[in-house]
Motif scaffolding. Sequence first.
Motif, PDB file in Angstrom:
ATOM      1  N   ARG A   8       0.935  -1.298   0.053  1.00 23.90           N
ATOM      2  CA  ARG A   8       0.187   0.048   0.029  1.00 23.90           C
ATOM      3  C   ARG A   8       1.006   1.260   0.051  1.00 23.90           C
ATOM      4  O   ARG A   8       2.202   1.278   0.228  1.00 23.90           O
ATOM      5  CB  ARG A   8      -1.030   0.072   1.275  1.00 23.90           C
TER       6      ARG A   8
ATOM      7  N   CYS B  88       1.207 -10.793  -4.935  1.00 19.58           N
ATOM      8  CA  CYS B  88       0.531 -11.051  -6.169  1.00 19.58           C
ATOM      9  C   CYS B  88       0.182 -12.503  -6.186  1.00 19.58           C
ATOM     10  O   CYS B  88      -1.137 -12.875  -6.626  1.00 19.58           O
ATOM     11  CB  CYS B  88       1.144 -10.820  -7.311  1.00 19.58           C
TER      12      CYS B  88
ATOM     13  N   LYS C 160      -6.307  -9.131  -2.803  1.00 18.75           N
ATOM     14  CA  LYS C 160      -7.250  -8.517  -3.334  1.00 18.75           C
ATOM     15  C   LYS C 160      -6.637  -7.200  -3.526  1.00 18.75           C
ATOM     16  O   LYS C 160      -6.193  -6.616  -2.774  1.00 18.75           O
ATOM     17  CB  LYS C 160      -8.557  -8.337  -2.480  1.00 18.75           C
ATOM     18  N   TYR C 161      -7.054  -6.513  -4.741  1.00 19.04           N
ATOM     19  CA  TYR C 161      -6.675  -5.022  -4.921  1.00 19.04           C
ATOM     20  C   TYR C 161      -7.762  -4.352  -5.132  1.00 19.04           C
ATOM     21  O   TYR C 161      -9.035  -4.480  -5.479  1.00 19.04           O
ATOM     22  CB  TYR C 161      -6.040  -5.036  -6.434  1.00 19.04           C
ATOM     23  N   VAL C 162      -7.425  -3.208  -4.114  1.00 18.16           N
ATOM     24  CA  VAL C 162      -8.396  -1.973  -4.248  1.00 18.16           C
ATOM     25  C   VAL C 162      -8.013  -0.719  -4.953  1.00 18.16           C
ATOM     26  O   VAL C 162      -6.814  -0.078  -4.636  1.00 18.16           O
ATOM     27  CB  VAL C 162      -8.812  -1.625  -2.673  1.00 18.16           C
ATOM     28  N   HIS C 163      -8.388  -0.446  -6.151  1.00 20.43           N
ATOM     29  CA  HIS C 163      -8.062   0.445  -7.212  1.00 20.43           C
ATOM     30  C   HIS C 163      -7.982   1.946  -6.505  1.00 20.43           C
ATOM     31  O   HIS C 163      -7.152   2.574  -6.636  1.00 20.43           O
ATOM     32  CB  HIS C 163      -8.543   0.441  -8.533  1.00 20.43           C
ATOM     33  N   SER C 164      -9.022   2.055  -5.794  1.00 17.76           N
ATOM     34  CA  SER C 164      -9.557   3.425  -5.257  1.00 17.76           C
ATOM     35  C   SER C 164      -8.307   3.891  -4.280  1.00 17.76           C
ATOM     36  O   SER C 164      -8.123   5.174  -3.954  1.00 17.76           O
ATOM     37  CB  SER C 164     -10.614   3.592  -4.531  1.00 17.76           C
TER      38      SER C 164
ATOM     39  N   GLY D  13      -5.283   2.071  -4.209  1.00 13.32           N
ATOM     40  CA  GLY D  13      -4.003   1.523  -4.653  1.00 13.32           C
ATOM     41  C   GLY D  13      -3.384   0.434  -3.879  1.00 13.32           C
ATOM     42  O   GLY D  13      -2.054   0.435  -3.477  1.00 13.32           O
ATOM     43  N   ARG D  14      -4.049  -0.418  -3.124  1.00  9.86           N
ATOM     44  CA  ARG D  14      -3.751  -1.300  -2.154  1.00  9.86           C
ATOM     45  C   ARG D  14      -3.832  -2.837  -2.460  1.00  9.86           C
ATOM     46  O   ARG D  14      -5.089  -3.134  -2.998  1.00  9.86           O
ATOM     47  CB  ARG D  14      -4.355  -1.020  -0.840  1.00  9.86           C
ATOM     48  N   THR D  15      -3.038  -3.659  -2.649  1.00 13.35           N
ATOM     49  CA  THR D  15      -3.190  -5.007  -2.389  1.00 13.35           C
ATOM     50  C   THR D  15      -3.135  -5.550  -1.206  1.00 13.35           C
ATOM     51  O   THR D  15      -2.138  -5.475  -0.440  1.00 13.35           O
ATOM     52  CB  THR D  15      -2.370  -5.809  -3.403  1.00 13.35           C
TER      53      THR D  15
END
Length: 228
Positions: free
Chosen positions: A68, A107, A113-117, A119-121
């Motif tokens: 993150r 990855c 899980k990726y949260v685009h808003s 920018g965190r995996t």
Amino acid sequence: MGTATKKMDTLKKIFTLCKGDILVRHGKDQDITKALNFHIAVVAQPALTQNRIPAIFDMVRSLGFSKRLLPCDLTVEKEFTDVWSVFRLNDEMIPAKAASIGHIWVCMNESAKYVHSVGRTSARGTYSVSSTVSSFFGDACFGAKALSYAEYLCANCTEQPPAELQSGHSGWFSGTICTYLPIALYQTACRSTALIHNYMAIDARRALPKDLVNYLNGNPNWAIVDQF
């Protein structure tokens, strides 16, 4: 020094972070060796431009194991209550390798899980109350069990995350607190017992944050290069 000047000074320091730097967050105006409240992270990706905050790998109970953005709000009109101290190894290849392995671990994690808003995996389920317990028992010294575990990391975890970071596989009392991450990444990146003894000879599953800070402070291959 005014607020704007302080922010510019902080930004300059943040933009000099390198892949694999170990970050230690602790209370402001505290001796890092005596502070009680720590959080440990590893730089995953430096700031590529002056408009982008670096990314880190860390473990937070609410997120699990995550990549993150560095949690450092430079827009507030007040002084920070916590600071980050930056530890850097006197080697360029191993820190970069540790960061690359961290990307693989995130990855390839089955629960990532990726949260685009934001920018965190994140890989939930790898940091639970039960997983923290074993870190508070035993000794963080690099004994036979710690060496055996480091050898497991070297042999098996350059291309996949260790069992402790796989949701549903880590079991009880795995010792995966925030300190686990930099130790395990560096031990995996070293790829040899000799380099592990030089750079990260500490028990990944028994070390508390203060143990790691004391180890890094006492290892001539590591140095605090900055604080922000």
